[in-house]
Design an enzyme around this catalytic site. Structure first.
Site, PDB file in Angstrom:
ATOM      1  N   CYS A 106     -89.894  58.335  33.220  1.00 25.00           N
ATOM      2  CA  CYS A 106     -89.839  57.523  34.442  1.00 25.00           C
ATOM      3  C   CYS A 106     -89.682  58.354  35.711  1.00 25.00           C
ATOM      4  O   CYS A 106     -89.904  57.855  36.813  1.00 25.00           O
ATOM      5  CB  CYS A 106     -88.716  56.502  34.345  1.00 25.00           C
ATOM      6  SG  CYS A 106     -88.830  55.494  32.873  1.00 25.00           S
ATOM      7  N   HIS A 146     -86.360  54.178  41.125  1.00 21.09           N
ATOM      8  CA  HIS A 146     -87.053  53.772  39.910  1.00 21.09           C
ATOM      9  C   HIS A 146     -86.616  52.352  39.554  1.00 21.09           C
ATOM     10  O   HIS A 146     -85.433  52.027  39.585  1.00 21.09           O
ATOM     11  CB  HIS A 146     -86.719  54.757  38.781  1.00 21.09           C
ATOM     12  CG  HIS A 146     -87.214  54.290  37.448  1.00 21.09           C
ATOM     13  ND1 HIS A 146     -88.486  53.813  37.269  1.00 21.09           N
ATOM     14  CD2 HIS A 146     -86.596  54.198  36.237  1.00 21.09           C
ATOM     15  CE1 HIS A 146     -88.651  53.457  36.007  1.00 21.09           C
ATOM     16  NE2 HIS A 146     -87.517  53.677  35.360  1.00 21.09           N
ATOM     17  N   ASN A 196     -89.987  47.449  34.016  1.00 18.66           N
ATOM     18  CA  ASN A 196     -89.951  48.912  34.123  1.00 18.66           C
ATOM     19  C   ASN A 196     -91.323  49.470  33.739  1.00 18.66           C
ATOM     20  O   ASN A 196     -91.705  49.442  32.572  1.00 18.66           O
ATOM     21  CB  ASN A 196     -88.860  49.438  33.182  1.00 18.66           C
ATOM     22  CG  ASN A 196     -88.722  50.948  33.215  1.00 18.66           C
ATOM     23  OD1 ASN A 196     -89.561  51.660  33.772  1.00 18.66           O
ATOM     24  ND2 ASN A 196     -87.665  51.446  32.603  1.00 18.66           N
TER      25      ASN A 196
HETATM   26  N1  COA Z   1     -81.838  39.065  24.741  1.00 19.86           N
HETATM   27  C1  COA Z   1     -80.642  38.600  24.315  1.00 19.86           C
HETATM   28  N2  COA Z   1     -79.671  39.419  23.848  1.00 19.86           N
HETATM   29  C2  COA Z   1     -79.934  40.720  23.828  1.00 19.86           C
HETATM   30  C3  COA Z   1     -81.150  41.270  24.258  1.00 19.86           C
HETATM   31  C4  COA Z   1     -82.138  40.376  24.722  1.00 19.86           C
HETATM   32  N3  COA Z   1     -83.337  40.790  25.142  1.00 19.86           N
HETATM   33  N4  COA Z   1     -81.115  42.610  24.129  1.00 19.86           N
HETATM   34  C5  COA Z   1     -79.900  42.907  23.627  1.00 19.86           C
HETATM   35  N5  COA Z   1     -79.186  41.780  23.445  1.00 19.86           N
HETATM   36  C6  COA Z   1     -77.843  41.634  22.939  1.00 19.86           C
HETATM   37  C7  COA Z   1     -77.390  42.829  22.138  1.00 19.86           C
HETATM   38  O1  COA Z   1     -77.890  42.751  20.830  1.00 19.86           O
HETATM   39  C8  COA Z   1     -75.893  42.708  22.231  1.00 19.86           C
HETATM   40  O2  COA Z   1     -75.480  41.781  21.261  1.00 19.86           O
HETATM   41  P1  COA Z   1     -74.166  42.054  20.366  1.00 19.86           P
HETATM   42  O3  COA Z   1     -73.049  42.210  21.376  1.00 19.86           O
HETATM   43  O4  COA Z   1     -74.111  40.854  19.520  1.00 19.86           O
HETATM   44  O5  COA Z   1     -74.473  43.329  19.645  1.00 19.86           O
HETATM   45  C9  COA Z   1     -75.653  42.065  23.585  1.00 19.86           C
HETATM   46  O6  COA Z   1     -76.917  41.545  24.015  1.00 19.86           O
HETATM   47  C10 COA Z   1     -75.119  43.012  24.631  1.00 19.86           C
HETATM   48  O7  COA Z   1     -75.846  44.213  24.548  1.00 19.86           O
HETATM   49  P2  COA Z   1     -75.575  45.376  25.536  1.00 19.86           P
HETATM   50  O8  COA Z   1     -76.457  46.528  25.157  1.00 19.86           O
HETATM   51  O9  COA Z   1     -74.120  45.621  25.701  1.00 19.86           O
HETATM   52  O10 COA Z   1     -76.079  44.728  26.895  1.00 19.86           O
HETATM   53  P3  COA Z   1     -76.096  45.385  28.312  1.00 19.86           P
HETATM   54  O11 COA Z   1     -75.333  44.580  29.263  1.00 19.86           O
HETATM   55  O12 COA Z   1     -75.827  46.866  28.255  1.00 19.86           O
HETATM   56  O13 COA Z   1     -77.638  45.217  28.705  1.00 19.86           O
HETATM   57  C11 COA Z   1     -79.630  46.559  28.769  1.00 19.86           C
HETATM   58  C12 COA Z   1     -78.632  45.793  27.904  1.00 19.86           C
HETATM   59  C13 COA Z   1     -80.681  47.173  27.881  1.00 19.86           C
HETATM   60  C14 COA Z   1     -80.278  45.574  29.720  1.00 19.86           C
HETATM   61  C15 COA Z   1     -78.862  47.630  29.589  1.00 19.86           C
HETATM   62  O14 COA Z   1     -78.046  48.384  28.720  1.00 19.86           O
HETATM   63  C16 COA Z   1     -79.778  48.550  30.315  1.00 19.86           C
HETATM   64  O15 COA Z   1     -80.469  48.145  31.223  1.00 19.86           O
HETATM   65  N6  COA Z   1     -79.775  49.849  29.955  1.00 19.86           N
HETATM   66  C17 COA Z   1     -80.632  50.802  30.590  1.00 19.86           C
HETATM   67  C18 COA Z   1     -82.020  50.640  30.060  1.00 19.86           C
HETATM   68  C19 COA Z   1     -83.038  51.353  30.873  1.00 19.86           C
HETATM   69  O16 COA Z   1     -83.023  51.257  32.062  1.00 19.86           O
HETATM   70  N7  COA Z   1     -83.947  52.010  30.187  1.00 19.86           N
HETATM   71  C20 COA Z   1     -85.026  52.669  30.796  1.00 19.86           C
HETATM   72  C21 COA Z   1     -84.614  53.968  31.338  1.00 19.86           C
HETATM   73  S1  COA Z   1     -85.883  54.632  32.316  1.00 19.86           S
END
Ligand code: COA
Length: 329
Positions: A116, A256, A286
């Protein structure tokens, strides 16, 4: 502050026709919903490449628009720097496919893989090519068709990504316009937080790679989030230091577009109010290397950037990579 060597002389963007809303994931059997995706990421919809739409076709379309904006013909392009992690073919480079598509017959064409942060790396490489006299006119493209390399069964990743390309023409600076500072960093010890475990040369390709999901993008979301916030903050500070500017000197920040919460944390760290931050993650998701140049092209088109604007670009991505560029328009 250094005198700029290279400036952004024209931009363009292209995205697939099909727009996919959050509600459509439930319809294809993914256990998610619009509210969860919007609250955690800020994403409402993304563009998804359909039949006949490829990284090459999107990048070539964006490049043609950028060349027209810059008043440059394909024959005048000396170098094509293509930032992507989702090339149409693993060999040869995506850049040469774009070269053939646009007829930039004189160009040296190669890819930059910084995920990214790719466009920020690409612009910095282009600046170097211009500074050494190797090139006068450089086409830098950031583009992806991530929807073809993501696991459509994995709700942790499939809701986050979208497809699209942004193109930029860099030329020798005039009238004090151009890149004022850039900062690049990587940390390979974090590689496995966001990667494709198989499909490369480390293991012979097997059918299992498709069923166990290891051929596709895998991510430890929470860890990536933490590192993203930290590295974006670092990139903001270092670029401002290098340009000898303060946050007040910045007219617009183009971060980004991965997640609205990461963008807001970056703005808070930079001490910049959100009205000086460009956000389009809601409409594109993204798009990795495509995200910043797509946002740049939009911001030039809708008047958020005008002549004399000082703009900070900040990115992070798989690798980990992160970095920033400050440019005057
Ligand atoms: N829909 C519903 N629930 C979802 C889900 C979705 N699409 N994706 C994950 N979950 C669930 C998980 O399984 C987890 O459930 P559990 O507690 O029963 O295990 C719960 O939601 C919370 O997951 P968590 O990872 O703590 O959520 P979060 O608040 O961290 O949000 C992201 C998840 C991925 C949105 C966040 O971590 C994020 O944006 N990370 C950076 C990702 C990124 O930018 N990547 C690209 C880099 S260039």
């Amino acid at each position: 502050m250094k005198r700029p060597i290279a400036m952004i002389a024209g931009t363009g963007r292209a995205v697939p026709k099909r727009v996919m809303t959050n509600d459509e994931f439930a319809a294809i059997g993914i256990d998610t919903n619009d509210e969860w995706i919007r609250e955690r990421t800020g994403i409402k919809s993304r563009h998804v490449a359909g039949p006949g739409e490829t990284l090459t076709s999107l990048s070539a379309e964006a490049a043609r628009i950028a060349m027209t904006a810059a008043g440059v013909t394909p024959g005048e392009i000396d170098s094509i720097v293509m930032a992507t992690v989702s090339p149409d073919h693993l060999l040869p480079a995506a850049a040469v496919e774009v070269q053939a598509a646009i007829g930039a017959t004189r160009a040296a064409a190669f890819d930059v893989d910084a995920a990214c942060t790719g466009w920020i790396y690409g612009v910095t490489v282009a600046e170097g090519l211009i500074a050494t006299g190797t090139a006068e006119t450089v086409l830098v493209i950031g583009g992806e068709v991530l929807t073809r390399i993501m696991d459509w069964k994995d709700r942790n990743t499939c809701v986050l990504f979208g497809d699209g390309a942004g193109a930029t023409i860099l030329k020798k600076s005039t009238k004090g316009r151009g890149v004022l500072a850039s900062y690049l960093r990587s940390d390979g010890t974090l590689a496995k937080l966001l990667w494709r475990p198989s499909g490369g040369g480390a293991k012979t390709v097997t059918a299992d790679m498709l069923t166990d999901g290891s051929f596709f993008i895998q991510m430890q979301g929470r860890d990536v989030f933490k590192h993203a916030v930290r590295s974006m903050a670092d990139a903001v500070d270092r670029a401002l230091d290098a340009a000898k500017l303060s946050a007040d000197d910045i007219d617009l920040v183009i971060p980004h577009q991965a997640n609205i919460r990461i963008i807001e944390a970056t703005a808070k760290h930079a001490n910049v109010s959100m009205d000086k931050v460009y956000v389009n993650v809601d409409r594109y998701g993204n798009t990795s290397a495509g995200s910043i140049p797509i946002a740049l092209d939009e911001a030039l088109g809708n008047g958020r950037i005008t002549e004399g604007s000082t703009v900070m670009f900040v990115g992070f991505g798989a690798g980990f990579t992160w970095g920033s560029v400050i440019a005057r328009f």
